[in-house]
Structure formats: structure tokens, C-alpha cells
Write a protein that holds these residues in place. Sequence first.
Motif, PDB file in Angstrom:
ATOM      1  N   HIS A   1     -24.952  30.267 -11.018  1.00  0.00           N
ATOM      2  CA  HIS A   1     -24.976  31.615 -11.605  1.00  0.00           C
ATOM      3  C   HIS A   1     -23.824  31.771 -12.596  1.00  0.00           C
ATOM      4  O   HIS A   1     -24.007  32.255 -13.714  1.00  0.00           O
ATOM      5  N   ASP A   2     -22.621  31.345 -12.202  1.00  0.00           N
ATOM      6  CA  ASP A   2     -21.461  31.454 -13.079  1.00  0.00           C
ATOM      7  C   ASP A   2     -21.605  30.559 -14.304  1.00  0.00           C
ATOM      8  O   ASP A   2     -21.277  30.965 -15.424  1.00  0.00           O
ATOM      9  N   GLU A   3     -22.102  29.314 -14.103  1.00  0.00           N
ATOM     10  CA  GLU A   3     -22.252  28.392 -15.218  1.00  0.00           C
ATOM     11  C   GLU A   3     -23.301  28.897 -16.208  1.00  0.00           C
ATOM     12  O   GLU A   3     -23.157  28.738 -17.417  1.00  0.00           O
ATOM     13  N   SER A   4     -24.362  29.500 -15.680  1.00  0.00           N
ATOM     14  CA  SER A   4     -25.394  30.043 -16.552  1.00  0.00           C
ATOM     15  C   SER A   4     -24.848  31.193 -17.389  1.00  0.00           C
ATOM     16  O   SER A   4     -25.114  31.287 -18.593  1.00  0.00           O
ATOM     17  N   LEU A   5     -24.056  32.059 -16.766  1.00  0.00           N
ATOM     18  CA  LEU A   5     -23.461  33.183 -17.487  1.00  0.00           C
ATOM     19  C   LEU A   5     -22.480  32.684 -18.537  1.00  0.00           C
ATOM     20  O   LEU A   5     -22.474  33.166 -19.676  1.00  0.00           O
ATOM     21  N   LEU A   6     -21.650  31.705 -18.179  1.00  0.00           N
ATOM     22  CA  LEU A   6     -20.672  31.169 -19.124  1.00  0.00           C
ATOM     23  C   LEU A   6     -21.368  30.501 -20.304  1.00  0.00           C
ATOM     24  O   LEU A   6     -20.939  30.639 -21.456  1.00  0.00           O
ATOM     25  N   ARG A   7     -22.459  29.788 -20.036  1.00  0.00           N
ATOM     26  CA  ARG A   7     -23.210  29.137 -21.107  1.00  0.00           C
ATOM     27  C   ARG A   7     -23.809  30.182 -22.050  1.00  0.00           C
ATOM     28  O   ARG A   7     -23.833  30.002 -23.269  1.00  0.00           O
ATOM     29  N   SER A   8     -24.268  31.283 -21.491  1.00  0.00           N
ATOM     30  CA  SER A   8     -24.826  32.365 -22.308  1.00  0.00           C
ATOM     31  C   SER A   8     -23.751  32.996 -23.182  1.00  0.00           C
ATOM     32  O   SER A   8     -23.994  33.321 -24.345  1.00  0.00           O
ATOM     33  N   CYS A   9     -22.559  33.155 -22.619  1.00  0.00           N
ATOM     34  CA  CYS A   9     -21.440  33.715 -23.394  1.00  0.00           C
ATOM     35  C   CYS A   9     -21.089  32.785 -24.555  1.00  0.00           C
ATOM     36  O   CYS A   9     -20.799  33.242 -25.667  1.00  0.00           O
ATOM     37  N   LYS A  10     -21.120  31.494 -24.292  1.00  0.00           N
ATOM     38  CA  LYS A  10     -20.809  30.514 -25.340  1.00  0.00           C
ATOM     39  C   LYS A  10     -21.847  30.580 -26.454  1.00  0.00           C
ATOM     40  O   LYS A  10     -21.510  30.538 -27.644  1.00  0.00           O
ATOM     41  N   ASN A  11     -23.130  30.689 -26.074  1.00  0.00           N
ATOM     42  CA  ASN A  11     -24.199  30.763 -27.073  1.00  0.00           C
ATOM     43  C   ASN A  11     -24.072  32.014 -27.933  1.00  0.00           C
ATOM     44  O   ASN A  11     -24.302  31.982 -29.146  1.00  0.00           O
ATOM     45  N   LEU A  12     -23.692  33.118 -27.302  1.00  0.00           N
ATOM     46  CA  LEU A  12     -23.536  34.358 -28.057  1.00  0.00           C
ATOM     47  C   LEU A  12     -22.347  34.251 -29.003  1.00  0.00           C
ATOM     48  O   LEU A  12     -22.410  34.713 -30.147  1.00  0.00           O
ATOM     49  N   GLU A  13     -21.263  33.626 -28.546  1.00  0.00           N
ATOM     50  CA  GLU A  13     -20.104  33.420 -29.409  1.00  0.00           C
ATOM     51  C   GLU A  13     -20.491  32.604 -30.640  1.00  0.00           C
ATOM     52  O   GLU A  13     -20.116  32.945 -31.771  1.00  0.00           O
ATOM     53  N   ASN A  14     -21.272  31.552 -30.427  1.00  0.00           N
ATOM     54  CA  ASN A  14     -21.721  30.716 -31.549  1.00  0.00           C
ATOM     55  C   ASN A  14     -22.598  31.500 -32.513  1.00  0.00           C
ATOM     56  O   ASN A  14     -22.511  31.341 -33.733  1.00  0.00           O
ATOM     57  N   SER A  15     -23.460  32.352 -31.955  1.00  0.00           N
ATOM     58  CA  SER A  15     -24.376  33.135 -32.798  1.00  0.00           C
ATOM     59  C   SER A  15     -23.631  34.153 -33.647  1.00  0.00           C
ATOM     60  O   SER A  15     -24.074  34.521 -34.739  1.00  0.00           O
TER      61      SER A  15
ATOM     62  N   LYS B   1     -18.272  31.182 -40.659  1.00  0.00           N
ATOM     63  CA  LYS B   1     -17.184  30.532 -41.391  1.00  0.00           C
ATOM     64  C   LYS B   1     -15.909  30.438 -40.563  1.00  0.00           C
ATOM     65  O   LYS B   1     -14.795  30.711 -41.032  1.00  0.00           O
ATOM     66  N   GLY B   2     -16.085  30.053 -39.328  1.00  0.00           N
ATOM     67  CA  GLY B   2     -14.935  29.851 -38.454  1.00  0.00           C
ATOM     68  C   GLY B   2     -14.385  31.103 -37.807  1.00  0.00           C
ATOM     69  O   GLY B   2     -13.465  31.029 -36.987  1.00  0.00           O
ATOM     70  N   CYS B   3     -14.933  32.248 -38.159  1.00  0.00           N
ATOM     71  CA  CYS B   3     -14.474  33.505 -37.570  1.00  0.00           C
ATOM     72  C   CYS B   3     -15.521  34.016 -36.578  1.00  0.00           C
ATOM     73  O   CYS B   3     -16.707  34.040 -36.887  1.00  0.00           O
ATOM     74  N   TYR B   4     -15.078  34.402 -35.388  1.00  0.00           N
ATOM     75  CA  TYR B   4     -16.024  34.878 -34.382  1.00  0.00           C
ATOM     76  C   TYR B   4     -15.680  36.304 -33.961  1.00  0.00           C
ATOM     77  O   TYR B   4     -14.527  36.718 -33.995  1.00  0.00           O
ATOM     78  N   ASN B   5     -16.738  37.022 -33.568  1.00  0.00           N
ATOM     79  CA  ASN B   5     -16.577  38.423 -33.184  1.00  0.00           C
ATOM     80  C   ASN B   5     -16.203  38.592 -31.718  1.00  0.00           C
ATOM     81  O   ASN B   5     -15.635  39.616 -31.337  1.00  0.00           O
ATOM     82  N   ILE B   6     -16.578  37.610 -30.895  1.00  0.00           N
ATOM     83  CA  ILE B   6     -16.240  37.673 -29.477  1.00  0.00           C
ATOM     84  C   ILE B   6     -15.695  36.327 -29.028  1.00  0.00           C
ATOM     85  O   ILE B   6     -15.923  35.305 -29.668  1.00  0.00           O
ATOM     86  N   ASN B   7     -14.999  36.338 -27.901  1.00  0.00           N
ATOM     87  CA  ASN B   7     -14.483  35.121 -27.296  1.00  0.00           C
ATOM     88  C   ASN B   7     -15.258  34.870 -26.001  1.00  0.00           C
ATOM     89  O   ASN B   7     -15.322  35.751 -25.135  1.00  0.00           O
ATOM     90  N   LYS B   8     -15.859  33.705 -25.881  1.00  0.00           N
ATOM     91  CA  LYS B   8     -16.755  33.427 -24.753  1.00  0.00           C
ATOM     92  C   LYS B   8     -16.043  33.545 -23.404  1.00  0.00           C
ATOM     93  O   LYS B   8     -16.612  34.079 -22.440  1.00  0.00           O
ATOM     94  N   ASP B   9     -14.826  33.042 -23.311  1.00  0.00           N
ATOM     95  CA  ASP B   9     -14.096  33.088 -22.044  1.00  0.00           C
ATOM     96  C   ASP B   9     -13.732  34.521 -21.664  1.00  0.00           C
ATOM     97  O   ASP B   9     -13.843  34.915 -20.494  1.00  0.00           O
ATOM     98  N   ASP B  10     -13.298  35.288 -22.658  1.00  0.00           N
ATOM     99  CA  ASP B  10     -12.959  36.688 -22.392  1.00  0.00           C
ATOM    100  C   ASP B  10     -14.211  37.482 -22.033  1.00  0.00           C
ATOM    101  O   ASP B  10     -14.180  38.337 -21.132  1.00  0.00           O
TER     102      ASP B  10
END
Length: 231
Positions: free
Chosen positions: A162-176, A180-189
Motif C-alpha cells: 500500500h505504501d509503495e503504491s502510494l509512493l510510486r503514484s506520488c513519483k508519477n505525479l511529480e514527473n507529470s 524543464k527541471g522545475c517541479y510543482n510538487i515533491n514526491k517525498d513530501d
Amino acid sequence: MESHVENVKTIKEQIAQIRDALYDLANDSEDHKTKSEAESLALYELENFEFLLGVVIWYKLLHAINTVSKFLQSENMDIDVAIKLLQRIVLFLEEFREDGYDKAKVEAKEMAREMGIEAVFREKRVIRRKKQFGESNREEVIQSATESFRINYFLFIIDQAHDESLLRSCKNLENSLTHKGCYNINKDDLFSELTFLMCSLPREAKAAIDVVNYLKKMDVCLPNAHIAYKI
């Protein structure tokens, strides 16, 4: 992820053939080490009911998560569909946590029957802990092997998945949301904020707009979650 699913699927569907191949290797090999290792693997691993049950559990988990993962990695990913799929995978994990163990045991018992082995755990584990106030004088709490497996293996990997699935989703959203190297959210946060949100969200917050309004008040404390929910 795809390769992991296929590997577990191969073992699950061909475990009897793999076992027989190991015994053939043990019988035909002239090398003592090879003979011993092949026989030990077949007898103490593949003919172990815990191993069969573990294979069934892992396949069901990996297959469900991989289905969502492949969609999230596709170029034509639709965010609305992605959100629904993520909600479904969370629901799947919650339901699997409740009744998945018993269903997996039924399937593992059938595999054991086809292999001609007993569908039983080989040993019991004794869990020792200090006596709590109000308990009887017994200082040992004895768990059956099957209950120990359910608690220490099944529930552990379900909660971890459950935790790994949520973390993977956060990472995907961060990538989306990266440009140009700037992100709106931080996956870990975001992961930490969503984990906190699960415990702190008011019961009256039923709809998505309720969550957004709550996060608006908590913007300073949960900025990444606020951005994600606004999107």
C-alpha cells in the motif's frame, strides 16, 4: 514490474514441472554440490506450503499493481482515469487485506494437492512477550504457524505494498508536473502529507471539494497535497 509479474507467474503456473526438473537434475548430476542444492531446493522450498502460499499472494499483488503502473507510464495517460485506477488499487489492497489471505490459501492448497504434498505449515512459532497488566500468569503467547504467517508475512507485505503504491503514484505525479527541471510538487513530501491526511481528514469531508477546502486551510502545512488536489 512487468518482469517481476512474469517471473512469479511462471513459478506459479509451472511449479510442479520446476520441482520435477530439479529432482531429475539431482538424480542425473554427478556433481555432489549440484545434486545436493537441486534436491534441497525442490524438497525444502518448492514443496513447502508457505512458499506456495507466498507465490499466490505475490502474484495477486504484483498483477494488480502492474496493471495500474503500466497505465500511469503510458504517454496518453488521462489524469481522470489515473485517479480512478489509483482509487481502485487502494480499494483492492484494503479488500485483499481483509479476505485475500483465506482466498490465497484455497488456491495454494489446490497447488499443493496437484503436487502431491501436504497443505500444512511445517512448524509452529512461539512468540514471547512480557505479560501485560490483567493477563493470566502465562508469559508465553503461542501463535499457530498459519496465524504467524498471516500476521508477519501476509499483512506485512500488504501494508508495505500500500505504501509503495502510494509512493510510486506520488513519483508519477511529480514527473507529470515537472517542466524543464522545475517541479510543482515533491514526491517525498507529498507522500508524507497524504499519509498524515489519511489520519487527520475530518469525517465530514466526503467529496473531493471537501478535501480541497480542508487543504486550503492547511495550505502552509500540506502544500504539496493542496496542489495535487486542486489539479
